[in-house]
Design an enzyme around this catalytic site. Structure first.
Site, PDB file in Angstrom:
ATOM      1  N   LYS A  44       0.861  -1.179   0.000  1.00  0.00           N
ATOM      2  CA  LYS A  44       0.000   0.000   0.000  1.00  0.00           C
ATOM      3  C   LYS A  44       0.899   1.231   0.000  1.00  0.00           C
ATOM      4  CE  LYS A  44      -3.866   1.796   2.667  1.00  0.00           C
ATOM      5  NZ  LYS A  44      -5.058   1.337   3.365  1.00  0.00           N
ATOM      6  N   SER A  95       0.150  -8.720   3.528  1.00  0.00           N
ATOM      7  CA  SER A  95      -0.112 -10.015   2.885  1.00  0.00           C
ATOM      8  C   SER A  95      -0.885  -9.771   1.603  1.00  0.00           C
ATOM      9  CB  SER A  95      -0.942 -10.967   3.745  1.00  0.00           C
ATOM     10  OG  SER A  95      -1.214 -10.503   5.003  1.00  0.00           O
ATOM     11  N   ASP A 140     -15.418  -0.023   9.605  1.00  0.00           N
ATOM     12  CA  ASP A 140     -15.697   0.042   8.161  1.00  0.00           C
ATOM     13  C   ASP A 140     -15.750  -1.371   7.572  1.00  0.00           C
ATOM     14  OD1 ASP A 140     -16.325   1.208   5.743  1.00  0.00           O
ATOM     15  OD2 ASP A 140     -14.245   1.736   5.254  1.00  0.00           O
ATOM     16  N   GLU A 144     -16.178  -5.574   0.639  1.00  0.00           N
ATOM     17  CA  GLU A 144     -14.958  -5.133  -0.053  1.00  0.00           C
ATOM     18  C   GLU A 144     -13.717  -5.232   0.823  1.00  0.00           C
ATOM     19  OE1 GLU A 144     -16.392  -1.355  -1.333  1.00  0.00           O
ATOM     20  OE2 GLU A 144     -14.744  -1.228  -2.788  1.00  0.00           O
TER      21      GLU A 144
HETATM   22  N1  ADE Z   1      -6.288  -4.921  -2.518  1.00  0.00           N
HETATM   23  C1  ADE Z   1      -6.147  -4.163  -1.444  1.00  0.00           C
HETATM   24  N2  ADE Z   1      -5.398  -4.790  -0.517  1.00  0.00           N
HETATM   25  C2  ADE Z   1      -5.085  -5.998  -1.028  1.00  0.00           C
HETATM   26  C3  ADE Z   1      -4.353  -7.115  -0.541  1.00  0.00           C
HETATM   27  N3  ADE Z   1      -3.797  -7.095   0.655  1.00  0.00           N
HETATM   28  N4  ADE Z   1      -4.250  -8.168  -1.340  1.00  0.00           N
HETATM   29  C4  ADE Z   1      -4.829  -8.169  -2.551  1.00  0.00           C
HETATM   30  N5  ADE Z   1      -5.520  -7.173  -3.051  1.00  0.00           N
HETATM   31  C5  ADE Z   1      -5.655  -6.084  -2.296  1.00  0.00           C
END
Ligand code: ADE
Length: 478
Positions: A44, A95, A140, A144
Site C-alpha cells: 500500500k 499479505s 468500516d 470489499e
Molecule cells: N487490494 C487491497 N489490498 C489488497 C491485498 N492485501 N491483497 C490483494 N488485493 C488487495
C-alpha cells in the site's frame, strides 16, 4: 534473532512492482514481489503530501498501529510485514490476498451459497472476537474489506477508520455506555465513505462501540446470503434515513436461517444486538441456530465458492522488470502496459450472436426480469444488454464503476459503493470502441477518449457489444 536480511530496513528497491490491485482516496495498492524471498505482497503506497493536505496523518498512523497490534496471531487479518518511507511516500508491505474480495464473489455469483455464507460469517466472527479482544473497533466492515487468501480463507483489511479503545474504556465501549464525540461520524465521513454499512449510533453521532461492528456483520450476512445490501437508496441521505428508521425488508425467498440472524444483529439499540452483551467470545453468535452445524474449534476447509475449476484470473509479475517504483514505473503500471497479461485465463466467449438480436417479446420479458436487478433504477427503464465492472481510468487514477450498456442507446456508469449514477458516455454515430488487449479498451467520442479496463478480461466483448449497438441504431448513416 532474525537473520540480518530481515532486520535491515526495506525500500522500494527490494521489490518488483506489478499491477495495481486497488485504489483508495489516499493510497494505491500494488502487487509486488520481494526480490529476496520471491514472496508476493500487496504494497500500500500512501502519498505523504495528500495525507497531510487532507489531514489524515492520524488515520494513517492509527492504521499502522492497529496492524502492529494485530500482528500475526490470528489468521483472519491482513498482516503487516514491513513499513518504510521515502521523501514522498509511505509504504505498507502487507499479505497479498490472491483471491480478491468477498464483494467480487457476491457480484460474480449474485450471492453466496448458504454453506459459504455460514463459513465466511463464522470466520468473520472469529476475527471479530480477536479484534475486539484487542480493544479495536474496525468501523468500516463491508464485503470489499474482506479479502480471500490463496486458500480461500478470509483476511480482514483496511483499518483506516478503526478505533483503538484504551483498556480502561474497553469495558465501557463493549457495553456502549460512553458517549463518543472524539471521532464523530461526520468528521470521518469522507474517509469512511460507506453509507450502507454505517450503524445508526455512528450516524446519530453519539457513540461507536464494538456493537457497531456487529451491525455491519448483520449487513454483511444479508448481502452474502441475498446479494443485495439491506439499506440502499439513490443518495447517502436516503440510505441514512432508512438506517435510522430500520427501514429494510426481506423478500419471500430470503434464506430463513440467515434472516433470523440478520434480525438479531440489525437492532437499533447497540446493546441489544446479538453478541453485544457477551463477555469473552461471541458465544451467543456461535450458538445461533444458523451455525449449529459448525464446529467452532475447527471450521474445517472452506466450502467451494464456485464450480469453476479454473481460476478466472491470476496476477503474476513478469520476470523482466527492475525493482523500485519511480514515476515512470508508476505510470506504466497504471496504464497497464504490462498487458496483454499472459496469465489472464479468459472464460469462453459468449456465442457469436449480436447483442441486439432480440424480438419484442424477448425485450419485454427481459425488462420484466430486470426489475430485480439492483442497477435497474439507473437506466431509465431501458433494457440492459450488457453490464459489468469496469475500471475507468483518468490520469493516474482509476475508479471501479458498474457499466450498463442499454437500448436507447445508452452507456451509463454507476459507483457501486455509493450506488449513485456517475454519468453516461455520450452516444452518437461517431462513437468507436477499440480493444487494446483482453482487458484494456478505449471508447472514442467526438470530444473525449475514455480509458477503460475490464479486470475480468472481456474488453473484446465490450467493444463488440458497443459496435453491435451502434450498427443497430446508426447503420443507415454514412
Ligand atoms: N487490494 C487491497 N489490498 C489488497 C491485498 N492485501 N491483497 C490483494 N488485493 C488487495
Amino acid at each position: 534473532m532474525p537473520p540480518a536480511e530481515e532486520v535491515r530496513k526495506r525500500s522500494t528497491s527490494d521489490y518488483i512492482f506489478g499491477k495495481v490491485l486497488g485504489e483508495g482516496s489516499f493510497s494505491t495498492v500494488y502487487l509486488a514481489k520481494d526480490i529476496h524471498t520471491n514472496k508476493e505482497h500487496a504494497i500500500k503506497v500512501v502519498e505523504k503530501a495528500h495525507v497531510i493536505r487532507e489531514k489524515k496523518t492520524e488515520a494513517i498512523m492509527r492504521e499502522k498501529e492497529v496492524l502492529r497490534i494485530l500482528g500475526n496471531a490470528c489468521p483472519y487479518f491482513v498482516r503487516l510485514y514491513w513499513t518504510f518511507q521515502d521523501s514522498d511516500r509511505l509504504y505498507f508491505v502487507l499479505s497479498y490476498a490472491k483471491n480478491g474480495d468477498v464483494l467480487s464473489q457476491i457480484d460474480k455469483h449474485t450471492h453466496l451459497s448458504i454453506e459459504c455464507t455460514r463459513y465466511y460469517l463464522a470466520e468473520l466472527i472469529l476475527g471479530l472476537e480477536y479484534l475486539h479482544s484487542k480493544n479495536i473497533i474496525h468501523r468500516d466492515l463491508k464485503p470489499e474489506n474482506l479479502l480471500f487468501d490463496e486458500n480461500w480463507h478470509i483476511l480482514i483489511t483496511d483499518f483506516g477508520s478503526a478505533k483503538i479503545v484504551s483498556s480502561e474504556n474497553g469495558h465501557e465501549e463493549r457495553n456502549n455506555i460512553r458517549s463518543e464525540n472524539k471521532y464523530p461520524y461526520r468528521r470521518r465521513n469522507s474517509f469512511v465513505g460507506t453509507a450502507q454499512f454505517v450503524s445508526p449510533e455512528m450516524l446519530a453521532e453519539t457513540a461507536s462501540s464494538f456493537a457497531s461492528d456487529l451491525w455491519a456483520l448483520g449487513c454483511i450476512a444479508y448481502q452474502m446470503a441475498y446479494g443485495q445490501m439491506p439499506f440502499t437508496g439513490g443518495s447517502e441521505y436516503i440510505i441514512f434515513q432508512k438506517i435510522l428508521k430500520l427501514d429494510y425488508t426481506f423478500s419471500e425467498d430470503f434464506p430463513r436461517g440467515v434472516k433470523d440472524l440478520v434480525e438479531q444483529l440489525l437492532v437499533l439499540e447497540p446493546n441489544n444486538r446479538l453478541g453485544a452483551r457477551d463477555e469473552r467470545c461471541y458465544s451467543s453468535l456461535r450458538q445461533h441456530s444458523f451455525f449449529s452445524v459448525l464446529n467452532w474449534d475447527d471450521l474445517g476447509p472452506p466450502p467451494k465458492i464456485s464450480e469453476d475449476t479454473v481460476e478466472d484470473m491470476v496476477h503474476e509479475i513478469p520476470d523482466d522488470l527492475e525493482p523500485g517504483l519511480d514515476p515512470e514505473q508508476v505510470s506504466r503500471l497504471h496504464l497497464s502496459l504490462l498487458t496483454p497479461n499472459p496469465v489472464v485465463n479468459r472464460k469462453k466467449s459468449p456465442p457469436n450472436r449480436k447483442i441486439t438480436d432480440l424480438t419484442d417479446t424477448e425485450i419485454q420479458q427481459r425488462l420484466e426480469a430486470q426489475k430485480t436487478n439492483i442497477y435497474h433504477s439507473f437506466v431509465e427503464d431501458n433494457l440492459i444488454l450488457k453490464q459489468g465492472f469496469i475500471d475507468k481510468k483518468k490520469g493516474l487514477f482509476s475508479r471501479k464503476r458498474m457499466f450498463l450498456l442499454t437500448l436507447g442507446p445508452h452507456l451509463y456508469y454507476v459507483d457501486p459503493v455509493t450506488m449513485t449514477l456517475k454519468g453516461e458516455i455520450p452516444w452518437s454515430s461517431d462513437i468507436k470502441a477499440e480493444a487494446k488487449n483482453f482487458k484494456t479498451f478505449f471508447i472514442y467520442t467526438p470530444n473525449r477518449k475514455y480509458y477503460l479496463e475490464d479486470p475480468e478480461g472481456y474488453a473484446l466483448e465490450w467493444c463488440k457489444a458497443i459496435e453491435d449497438l451502434k450498427n443497430y441504431y446508426f447503420s443507415d448513416e454514412t
